[in-house]
Design a protein around this motif. Structure first.
Motif, PDB file in Angstrom:
ATOM      1  N   GLN A   1      44.986  30.552  44.055  1.00 40.10           N
ATOM      2  CA  GLN A   1      44.388  31.670  44.459  1.00 40.10           C
ATOM      3  C   GLN A   1      45.025  32.810  45.021  1.00 40.10           C
ATOM      4  O   GLN A   1      44.630  33.909  44.828  1.00 40.10           O
ATOM      5  N   TYR A   2      46.317  32.737  45.303  1.00 35.51           N
ATOM      6  CA  TYR A   2      47.306  33.842  45.695  1.00 35.51           C
ATOM      7  C   TYR A   2      47.547  34.634  44.481  1.00 35.51           C
ATOM      8  O   TYR A   2      47.670  35.929  44.385  1.00 35.51           O
ATOM      9  N   ILE A   3      47.925  34.018  43.126  1.00 37.14           N
ATOM     10  CA  ILE A   3      48.153  34.708  41.894  1.00 37.14           C
ATOM     11  C   ILE A   3      46.751  35.137  41.161  1.00 37.14           C
ATOM     12  O   ILE A   3      47.151  36.220  40.368  1.00 37.14           O
ATOM     13  N   LEU A   4      45.650  35.042  41.817  1.00 32.73           N
ATOM     14  CA  LEU A   4      44.627  35.534  41.260  1.00 32.73           C
ATOM     15  C   LEU A   4      44.230  36.712  42.314  1.00 32.73           C
ATOM     16  O   LEU A   4      43.217  37.402  41.913  1.00 32.73           O
ATOM     17  N   THR A   5      44.693  37.031  43.280  1.00 32.66           N
ATOM     18  CA  THR A   5      44.421  38.121  43.913  1.00 32.66           C
ATOM     19  C   THR A   5      44.943  39.286  43.554  1.00 32.66           C
ATOM     20  O   THR A   5      45.883  39.371  42.815  1.00 32.66           O
ATOM     21  N   PRO A   6      44.511  40.557  43.571  1.00 33.06           N
ATOM     22  CA  PRO A   6      44.727  41.765  42.958  1.00 33.06           C
ATOM     23  C   PRO A   6      46.023  42.169  43.372  1.00 33.06           C
ATOM     24  O   PRO A   6      46.433  42.211  44.502  1.00 33.06           O
ATOM     25  N   VAL A   7      47.094  42.796  42.523  1.00 33.13           N
ATOM     26  CA  VAL A   7      48.111  43.322  42.822  1.00 33.13           C
ATOM     27  C   VAL A   7      47.977  44.675  43.820  1.00 33.13           C
ATOM     28  O   VAL A   7      47.361  45.450  43.260  1.00 33.13           O
ATOM     29  N   ALA A   8      48.695  44.850  44.683  1.00 34.27           N
ATOM     30  CA  ALA A   8      48.595  46.046  45.716  1.00 34.27           C
ATOM     31  C   ALA A   8      48.791  47.324  44.869  1.00 34.27           C
ATOM     32  O   ALA A   8      47.687  48.439  45.199  1.00 34.27           O
ATOM     33  N   PRO A   9      49.753  47.715  44.029  1.00 33.67           N
ATOM     34  CA  PRO A   9      49.842  48.842  43.312  1.00 33.67           C
ATOM     35  C   PRO A   9      48.509  49.252  42.363  1.00 33.67           C
ATOM     36  O   PRO A   9      48.074  50.394  42.418  1.00 33.67           O
TER      37      PRO A   9
END
Length: 119
Positions: free
Chosen positions: A12-20
């Motif tokens: 779930q963490y690696i599927l969250t959108p990257v901040a930039p």
């Protein structure tokens, strides 16, 4: 179920959108970026392998006593090949019709970094 919770949490963490990217409204996740880099590295290795085989074959060929010259690679050609491998014909149509797609741009810039920064 307790055994699978850490795996599920990491996924779930690696599927969250990257901040930039999320700041621009793009939903590019860490998993997308990692797979993009992996694909670009694999395609680069395949291109380098084929290039060395081509140079080996071309160096043996002679036309009229002179060794034939091998033309240098073009980044645009390699980047478009990467987009065709990833998206098929949709990548070509996207740029012809000037449709914006952040994923195609991500692959394009990743191909640039893999080809020119790592050499």
């Amino acid at each position: 179920m307790m055994v699978l919770q850490p795996i599920t949490a990491v996924y779930q963490y690696i599927l969250t959108p990257v901040a930039p990217f999320a700041g621009f409204g793009l939903k590019t996740s860490t998993l997308n970026l990692l797979m993009t880099i992996q694909l670009c590295l694999a395609l680069r290795q395949i291109r380098e392998s084929l290039k060395h085989k081509h140079f080996k074959c071309a160096s043996g060929k002679q036309s009229g006593g002179a060794i034939t010259a091998v033309e240098s690679r073009s980044f645009v050609r390699d980047a478009l090949t990467t987009l065709v491998v990833v998206h098929g014909g949709e990548a070509m149509i996207q740029y012809m019709l000037e449709i914006e797609s952040p994923l195609c741009d991500t692959y394009f810039w990743c191909a640039f970094w893999v080809d020119y920064i790592s050499t």
